[in-house]
Design an enzyme around this catalytic site. Structure first.
Site, mmCIF file in Angstrom:
data_model
loop_
_atom_site.group_PDB
_atom_site.id
_atom_site.type_symbol
_atom_site.label_atom_id
_atom_site.label_comp_id
_atom_site.label_asym_id
_atom_site.label_seq_id
_atom_site.Cartn_x
_atom_site.Cartn_y
_atom_site.Cartn_z
ATOM 1 N N GLY A 35 54.880 24.576 56.943
ATOM 2 C CA GLY A 35 53.480 24.779 57.323
ATOM 3 C C GLY A 35 53.380 25.234 58.766
ATOM 4 O O GLY A 35 52.427 24.886 59.478
ATOM 5 N N GLY A 51 50.188 26.963 60.110
ATOM 6 C CA GLY A 51 48.928 26.225 60.068
ATOM 7 C C GLY A 51 48.441 25.763 61.431
ATOM 8 O O GLY A 51 49.052 26.058 62.467
ATOM 9 N N GLN A 52 47.350 25.012 61.393
ATOM 10 C CA GLN A 52 46.706 24.606 62.644
ATOM 11 C C GLN A 52 47.640 23.736 63.498
ATOM 12 O O GLN A 52 47.761 23.955 64.697
ATOM 13 C CB GLN A 52 45.407 23.832 62.335
ATOM 14 C CG GLN A 52 44.512 23.659 63.553
ATOM 15 C CD GLN A 52 43.466 22.567 63.379
ATOM 16 O OE1 GLN A 52 43.476 21.820 62.400
ATOM 17 N NE2 GLN A 52 42.556 22.460 64.327
ATOM 18 N N ASP A 82 56.919 28.729 56.178
ATOM 19 C CA ASP A 82 55.558 28.695 55.618
ATOM 20 C C ASP A 82 55.543 29.606 54.401
ATOM 21 O O ASP A 82 56.468 30.402 54.234
ATOM 22 C CB ASP A 82 54.524 29.170 56.672
ATOM 23 C CG ASP A 82 53.138 28.603 56.387
ATOM 24 O OD1 ASP A 82 52.583 28.918 55.326
ATOM 25 O OD2 ASP A 82 52.613 27.826 57.196
ATOM 26 N N ILE A 83 54.486 29.496 53.599
ATOM 27 C CA ILE A 83 54.396 30.439 52.470
ATOM 28 C C ILE A 83 53.806 31.768 52.927
ATOM 29 O O ILE A 83 53.796 32.733 52.188
ATOM 30 C CB ILE A 83 53.554 29.912 51.270
ATOM 31 C CG1 ILE A 83 52.234 29.301 51.751
ATOM 32 C CG2 ILE A 83 54.336 28.953 50.417
ATOM 33 C CD1 ILE A 83 51.255 29.064 50.625
ATOM 34 N N ASP A 117 58.442 28.262 50.052
ATOM 35 C CA ASP A 117 57.413 27.506 49.344
ATOM 36 C C ASP A 117 57.944 26.103 49.070
ATOM 37 O O ASP A 117 58.898 25.925 48.310
ATOM 38 C CB ASP A 117 57.077 28.224 48.025
ATOM 39 C CG ASP A 117 55.936 27.542 47.277
ATOM 40 O OD1 ASP A 117 55.466 26.480 47.745
ATOM 41 O OD2 ASP A 117 55.524 28.066 46.227
ATOM 42 N N TYR A 138 41.247 14.690 48.628
ATOM 43 C CA TYR A 138 42.157 14.757 49.768
ATOM 44 C C TYR A 138 42.542 13.347 50.237
ATOM 45 O O TYR A 138 43.712 13.038 50.444
ATOM 46 C CB TYR A 138 41.459 15.527 50.887
ATOM 47 C CG TYR A 138 42.216 15.642 52.177
ATOM 48 C CD1 TYR A 138 43.345 16.441 52.275
ATOM 49 C CD2 TYR A 138 41.772 14.977 53.325
ATOM 50 C CE1 TYR A 138 44.021 16.566 53.478
ATOM 51 C CE2 TYR A 138 42.438 15.101 54.532
ATOM 52 C CZ TYR A 138 43.563 15.896 54.602
ATOM 53 O OH TYR A 138 44.231 16.021 55.798
ATOM 54 N N LYS A 145 46.166 11.480 50.271
ATOM 55 C CA LYS A 145 46.782 10.967 51.502
ATOM 56 C C LYS A 145 47.117 9.476 51.366
ATOM 57 O O LYS A 145 48.152 9.023 51.843
ATOM 58 C CB LYS A 145 45.869 11.208 52.713
ATOM 59 C CG LYS A 145 45.799 12.661 53.153
ATOM 60 C CD LYS A 145 47.138 13.162 53.691
ATOM 61 C CE LYS A 145 47.084 14.606 54.158
ATOM 62 N NZ LYS A 145 48.410 15.160 54.481
HETATM 63 N N1 SER Z 1 40.621 17.342 59.448
HETATM 64 C C1 SER Z 1 40.848 16.947 58.100
HETATM 65 C C2 SER Z 1 39.798 17.446 57.189
HETATM 66 O O1 SER Z 1 38.699 17.619 57.613
HETATM 67 C C3 SER Z 1 40.915 15.443 58.028
HETATM 68 O O2 SER Z 1 42.247 15.058 57.994
HETATM 69 O O3 SER Z 1 40.058 17.636 56.042
#
Ligand code: SER
Length: 318
Positions: free
Chosen positions: A9, A12-13, A35-36, A53, A144, A148
């Site tokens: 990743g 990513g951010q 990363d993909i 991947d 999500y 987690k």
């Molecule tokens: N920043 C994330 C989200 O908004 C929270 O872990 O999904």
């Protein structure tokens, strides 16, 4: 031991900044970014980079063995907003990718440490909302958050059952200028800076007074590296560490941005992400992280805002 670090990743951010920070510490040749999709030139040209991947377990194990990887940072995930739109895909991606990593780390002898990000999304409406403790009621209501929380339990399981040294932080909303977030509930706090600079106005999808916990990316990177470098004997949490941060609502960003751009205007049009935000804590008790490995917050809203505009303007002008 000479570490060989793999990042999944890296486009990513978090990955785009963590890759650069880790290369500075361990040397560019020792940090393998994957990363993909293509990453920033800084990530792709600053050291080894490969399209990979994480869902492809065969390719993953091959890469780890071939490069004698010692540490893995698995940062790829579908964030909260997008996960609500594609629940089964999000569940599959978030869980299967973690299981692939845990299995590889268990099977390949060179791998001795893993980082996997958890989130404040593990909490839910029945969790104490303010100064949320490390150990508390956890009944997440988002896909999500459920992924987690399940992930945290798997990490703790692999730690106990296989003695795997896996470390994790429950990140709050992360604010950064290098790479924008994608599909999260806290993303407004990144977007608002970019839109304020470009259009002098922003329509916010979270209501003006809904508070959530946030952290400026340099503090998040610093926390992640501190946790991963801590002596194992100090690690008491094998699920995910709470970390403290800034408690902010859209109105706080509005006032702060007006300090820099007096003509800035903000309107509010809350959508489904407002409902998600309301189930999350507004502040976090991060005292265990501080005690175990010395977590601290350096940037407040004002310091962060100044840097955000300085960097955004370097890239896009005023
Ligand atoms: N920043 C994330 C989200 O908004 C929270 O872990 O999904």
């Amino acid at each position: 031991m000479k570490e060989k670090i793999m990042i999944i990743g890296a486009a990513g951010q978090i990955g785009s900044e963590l890759t650069v920070a880790l290369r500075e510490i361990y040397g560019s040749r020792r940090v393998f970014a994957t990363d993909i999709k293509q990453a920033s030139p800084e990530v792709m040209d600053g050291g080894p980079f490969q399209i990979l991947d994480v869902m492809n377990d065969k390719m993953l194990i091959h890469f780890v063995i071939q490069n004698k990887i010692t540490q893995i940072y698995h940062l790829a995930a579908v964030l909260s907003g997008n996960a609500e739109k594609f629940p089964t895909q999000a569940w599959r991606i978030n869980m299967e990718s973690l299981m692939n990593i845990l299995e590889v780390a268990r099977m390949v002898e060179t791998v001795h440490r893993v980082f996997w990000p958890s989130s404040i999304a593990v909490f839910g409406p029945t969790t104490p909302h303010k100064n949320t403790p490390q150990l508390t009621v956890m009944e997440p209501t988002t896909v999500y958050g459920i992924s987690k929380l399940a992930g945290e339990r798997w990490c703790a399981y692999f730690n106990k059952k296989h003695d795997l040294d896996i470390r994790s932080i429950r990140y709050p909303g992360l604010i950064s200028y290098k790479t924008e977030a994608g599909g999260g509930t806290t993303d407004y706090a990144v977007e608002v800076y970019f839109k304020a600079n470009k259009n002098k106005r922003y329509e916010c999808f979270i209501s003006e007074n809904t508070k959530m916990p946030f952290l400026f990316m340099p503090d998040a990177i610093d926390a992640t590296i501190k946790l991963m470098q801590a002596d194992r004997k100090y690690i008491s949490i094998h699920s995910g560490y709470n970390i403290g941060g800034l408690t902010l609502a859209p109105i706080d960003f509005y006032h702060e941005i007006k300090r820099v751009i007096p003509e800035f205007e903000m309107t509010y049009k809350p959508d489904f992400r407002e409902d998600i935000a309301r189930t999350w804590p507004e502040s976090i008790d991060g005292s265990t992280a501080t005690k175990d490995w010395g977590f601290e917050v350096k940037y407040d809203l004002t310091a962060m805002t100044d840097i955000m505009f300085e960097e955004i303007r370097k890239k896009y002008g005023e």
